[in-house]
Every structure is written in C-alpha cells, then in structure tokens.
Scaffold this motif. Structure first.
Motif, PDB file in Angstrom:
ATOM      1  N   ALA A   1       0.777  -1.494  -0.055  1.00 11.92           N
ATOM      2  CA  ALA A   1      -0.161  -0.035   0.001  1.00 11.92           C
ATOM      3  C   ALA A   1       0.793   1.238  -0.021  1.00 11.92           C
ATOM      4  N   GLU A   2       1.976   1.323  -0.883  1.00 12.38           N
ATOM      5  CA  GLU A   2       2.851   2.263  -0.893  1.00 12.38           C
ATOM      6  C   GLU A   2       3.182   2.651  -2.475  1.00 12.38           C
ATOM      7  N   LEU A   3       3.682   3.724  -2.637  1.00 10.95           N
ATOM      8  CA  LEU A   3       4.187   4.157  -3.936  1.00 10.95           C
ATOM      9  C   LEU A   3       5.327   3.550  -4.527  1.00 10.95           C
ATOM     10  N   THR A   4       5.363   2.993  -5.902  1.00  7.53           N
ATOM     11  CA  THR A   4       6.835   2.385  -6.287  1.00  7.53           C
ATOM     12  C   THR A   4       7.717   3.249  -6.309  1.00  7.53           C
ATOM     13  N   PRO A   5       8.991   2.971  -6.702  1.00 11.91           N
ATOM     14  CA  PRO A   5      10.174   3.548  -6.797  1.00 11.91           C
ATOM     15  C   PRO A   5       9.808   4.672  -8.004  1.00 11.91           C
TER      16      PRO A   5
ATOM     17  N   VAL B   1      -4.625   5.293   7.887  1.00 10.52           N
ATOM     18  CA  VAL B   1      -4.180   4.249   7.050  1.00 10.52           C
ATOM     19  C   VAL B   1      -3.745   4.538   5.654  1.00 10.52           C
ATOM     20  N   SER B   2      -2.983   3.817   5.008  1.00 13.27           N
ATOM     21  CA  SER B   2      -2.265   4.460   3.768  1.00 13.27           C
ATOM     22  C   SER B   2      -3.550   4.779   2.662  1.00 13.27           C
ATOM     23  N   LEU B   3      -3.120   6.011   1.958  1.00 16.77           N
ATOM     24  CA  LEU B   3      -4.231   6.315   1.094  1.00 16.77           C
ATOM     25  C   LEU B   3      -4.079   5.393  -0.223  1.00 16.77           C
TER      26      LEU B   3
ATOM     27  N   ASN C   1      -3.991   2.030   0.011  1.00 13.53           N
ATOM     28  CA  ASN C   1      -4.474   0.678   0.235  1.00 13.53           C
ATOM     29  C   ASN C   1      -5.451   0.381  -0.633  1.00 13.53           C
ATOM     30  N   TRP C   2      -5.583  -0.709  -1.046  1.00 12.64           N
ATOM     31  CA  TRP C   2      -6.523  -1.044  -2.242  1.00 12.64           C
ATOM     32  C   TRP C   2      -8.043  -1.020  -1.849  1.00 12.64           C
ATOM     33  N   LYS C   3      -8.369  -1.211  -0.494  1.00  9.61           N
ATOM     34  CA  LYS C   3      -9.702  -1.156   0.224  1.00  9.61           C
ATOM     35  C   LYS C   3     -10.075   0.356   0.295  1.00  9.61           C
ATOM     36  N   VAL C   4      -9.114   1.243   0.463  1.00 16.16           N
ATOM     37  CA  VAL C   4      -9.197   2.766   0.518  1.00 16.16           C
ATOM     38  C   VAL C   4      -9.611   3.167  -0.835  1.00 16.16           C
ATOM     39  N   LEU C   5      -8.882   2.719  -1.732  1.00 13.53           N
ATOM     40  CA  LEU C   5      -9.120   3.000  -3.265  1.00 13.53           C
ATOM     41  C   LEU C   5     -10.584   2.624  -3.618  1.00 13.53           C
ATOM     42  N   ARG C   6     -10.754   1.326  -3.317  1.00 11.55           N
ATOM     43  CA  ARG C   6     -12.037   0.783  -3.670  1.00 11.55           C
ATOM     44  C   ARG C   6     -13.444   1.733  -2.990  1.00 11.55           C
ATOM     45  N   ALA C   7     -13.185   1.813  -1.710  1.00  9.56           N
ATOM     46  CA  ALA C   7     -14.343   2.338  -1.044  1.00  9.56           C
ATOM     47  C   ALA C   7     -14.472   3.899  -1.379  1.00  9.56           C
TER      48      ALA C   7
ATOM     49  N   ILE D   1     -10.791   9.615  -5.109  1.00 10.45           N
ATOM     50  CA  ILE D   1      -9.213  10.029  -4.874  1.00 10.45           C
ATOM     51  C   ILE D   1      -8.811  10.741  -6.145  1.00 10.45           C
ATOM     52  N   PHE D   2      -9.525  10.475  -7.411  1.00 11.61           N
ATOM     53  CA  PHE D   2      -8.967  10.923  -8.468  1.00 11.61           C
ATOM     54  C   PHE D   2      -9.225  12.380  -8.630  1.00 11.61           C
ATOM     55  N   ARG D   3     -10.066  13.005  -7.954  1.00 13.04           N
ATOM     56  CA  ARG D   3     -10.634  14.244  -8.005  1.00 13.04           C
ATOM     57  C   ARG D   3     -10.406  15.128  -6.958  1.00 13.04           C
ATOM     58  N   LEU D   4     -10.066  14.603  -5.668  1.00 16.43           N
ATOM     59  CA  LEU D   4     -10.046  15.368  -4.540  1.00 16.43           C
ATOM     60  C   LEU D   4      -8.688  15.652  -4.150  1.00 16.43           C
ATOM     61  N   PRO D   5      -8.567  16.993  -3.889  1.00 21.20           N
ATOM     62  CA  PRO D   5      -6.925  17.321  -3.366  1.00 21.20           C
ATOM     63  C   PRO D   5      -6.757  16.465  -1.779  1.00 21.20           C
ATOM     64  N   ILE D   6      -5.627  15.608  -1.681  1.00 20.09           N
ATOM     65  CA  ILE D   6      -5.537  14.811  -0.791  1.00 20.09           C
ATOM     66  C   ILE D   6      -4.030  14.949  -0.500  1.00 20.09           C
ATOM     67  N   LEU D   7      -3.586  15.335   0.902  1.00 17.45           N
ATOM     68  CA  LEU D   7      -2.188  15.382   1.172  1.00 17.45           C
ATOM     69  C   LEU D   7      -1.951  14.770   2.749  1.00 17.45           C
ATOM     70  N   GLN D   8      -0.738  13.944   2.757  1.00 19.12           N
ATOM     71  CA  GLN D   8      -0.284  13.355   3.869  1.00 19.12           C
ATOM     72  C   GLN D   8       0.548  14.506   4.314  1.00 19.12           C
TER      73      GLN D   8
END
Length: 288
Positions: free
Chosen positions: A38-42, A177-179, A181-187, A192-199
């Motif tokens: 549940a993290e970014l790739t290199p 929880v990680s942004l 995470n595939w369950k976060v993405l699904r829910a 997530i594609f349109r809303l500004p989100i920042l950790q």
C-alpha cells in the motif's frame, strides 16, 4: 468509409497489448509490491484494480503509466484501449499470474499503475478560504482531517463523502491508514482521483491551519455542541479521529469546538465514515 475506419481502429487496438508471461518482470513486481505494501513504487506510482476504478481514473482525465489486462479480459481490453492514451503502456498477463498479483477475490481482469497529482497544503487551504460569497462564506467547503483513522473502508467512505459534499480537500495525519491501500481506493469509488489529498503530520498541519484562521472542529460520539446548534464559522477544518480512541488529548486541546451528532444513548458511537458524512452534509447545507 467511416464505419470501415472505425472497424480498422478497433481491430488494431489489441496490437497495443504487449504480452508478459514471467512473474519476475520488473513492472509486475512493482504492481505486486504496490498492492501488498500500500505504498508508491520507486517510480512514484500507486496501484488500482477493477473496471470501475480504471474507468473512473480515465474519466477523471488521468493517464496511467501502465495498464495490465488478464488474457481472459480481451473483450474488456478492446473497449478500454479506445479510452487509454497511446503513450500509456498496455500489457497482457496470463490469468493465473494476474490473479496472483491483484488483491481482490474476484479479479475483473484489469489493473493499472498511475502517479498521484501534485498537491500542496496551500492549494487545499486556498480552496477552503478563497472565493468567498457575499455572506462571507467560502464557495468551497471545509477541510477534512483524518487523524489516526485505521479502517480503510472508513477512510474511503470519507473521501467519497468529502467530494460529494464539496469539501476543500483532505489531510491525512500520522497513524492513518495508507491512502494507497486497495480497500481505501475501492471505497473511495473514484473520489481519490478528483479530490485534493495530502499526507502531513499534525506538527506541520496545525500551525498552517492557524495561520490561515481556520476554525478547528472535532467530532465526538455524545459530548459537544449538538450538530443542529453548531455555528458554522468559515473557514473550518473537521477532524475525524481514530475509530476506537478518537482524537488524542493533545489534538483535542488544540480544537476550537466539538461537534456531537444527536443519537440514541443506547448506541455507543457511529461508524467514523457515517459520522463524517453526516457532518459534511450539514456543513454543505449551511453553506447554501
């Protein structure tokens, strides 16, 4: 002639699919790792899976770096390839290999790696405090802060409600929880594609909110100002705490007020995603 040209374009689409058969392919390994950890790739990409999410990404104007199809999903590939930018790499993977990589129990035959858009703290706060109407209220809604949320379904629901009710953006602080995470993405159903989100850590976030004059409101199960009596002073940030423990004592001391949703005394608390959605709806209603 137009119909023939259309048929020719459709027939040529499968040629874009490069076959990958080995599990040690670098891109497949990155896809597997992105799902598993549940993290970014290199390369700075996160993984999504399923027809709904891939279509939502494309509909939102995003261009995945690479899209993976299983062999049994050729009809789906022929449909989606018409929507996928030709600069995007598209590959075909054996069914068993594809199914061993994606996390869902009923794979739909499509997954992708894509990069999140660059988002700054200033961008979110500008949306919350600029564009004021004549009644001194911002055109965008509150900032949402997920502080220690651990259930991926709750976070995904909050992202979906934040977009639905016009939130300015969402901050994720430590312990959440990680942004990716595939369950976060699904829910999130594509929000997530349109809303500004920042950790961002609370140590960094709180001074920025204070500097912008943002009012900080916590949510509580039974204690605080009943939701119908809340004074909606803008701009504001709504903090959603951990499902069990709520906000930390340190964070609670930093709040300007607490919102309580009226509910039966027999109910210990509402689901965090449900509670946040109710508050966001009420905030939206009071901006109108």
């Amino acid at each position: 002639m137009k119909q023939e040209a259309r048929v020719a374009r459709t027939a040529s689409q499968p040629e874009r699919l490069r076959p990958i058969a080995g599990r040690h392919n670098p891109r497949l390994k990155e896809l597997r790792s992105a799902f598993r950890h549940a993290e970014l790739t290199p390369h700075g990409e996160y993984a999504i899976e399923g027809v709904k999410l891939v279509e939502e990404a494309l509909r939102s104007g995003l261009h995945p770096e690479i899209v993976f199809f299983s062999e049994s999903a050729r009809p789906l590939a022929e449909k989606l390839l018409l929507q996928i930018n030709r600069r995007t790499e598209t590959v075909m993977v054996p069914n068993a290999l594809f199914n061993s990589i994606v996390p869902s129990e009923a794979p739909q035959g499509v997954a992708a790696l894509l990069k999140p858009p660059a988002v700054s703290c200033a961008q979110i706060l500008d949306r919350a405090s600029h564009g004021r109407a004549n009644n001194d209220r911002p055109s965008k809604g509150p900032v949402v802060v997920a502080a220690g949320l651990q259930d991926p379904g709750n976070l995904g629901t909050i992202l979906r409600s934040a977009e639905a009710f016009g939130a300015a953006g969402v901050f994720l602080t430590e312990g959440t929880v990680s942004l990716y995470n595939w369950k976060v993405l699904r829910a999130s159903a594509g929000s997530i594609f349109r809303l500004p989100i920042l950790q961002l850590s609370c140590v960094e976030l709180l001074p920025m909110l204070r500097a912008r004059g943002v009012r900080l409101l916590a949510t509580s199960s039974h204690q605080g100002t009943p939701l119908p009596q809340v004074s909606w002073t803008w701009p504001l940030a709504i903090f959603i705490g951990n499902e069990g423990a709520g906000l930390s004592r340190e964070l609670m001391r930093a709040m300007d007020g607490t919102i309580a949703i009226p509910q039966s005394a027999h109910v210990e608390s509402l689901n965090a995603g449900v509670a946040a959605s109710i508050v966001l709806y009420e905030a939206a209603r009071n901006r109108e």
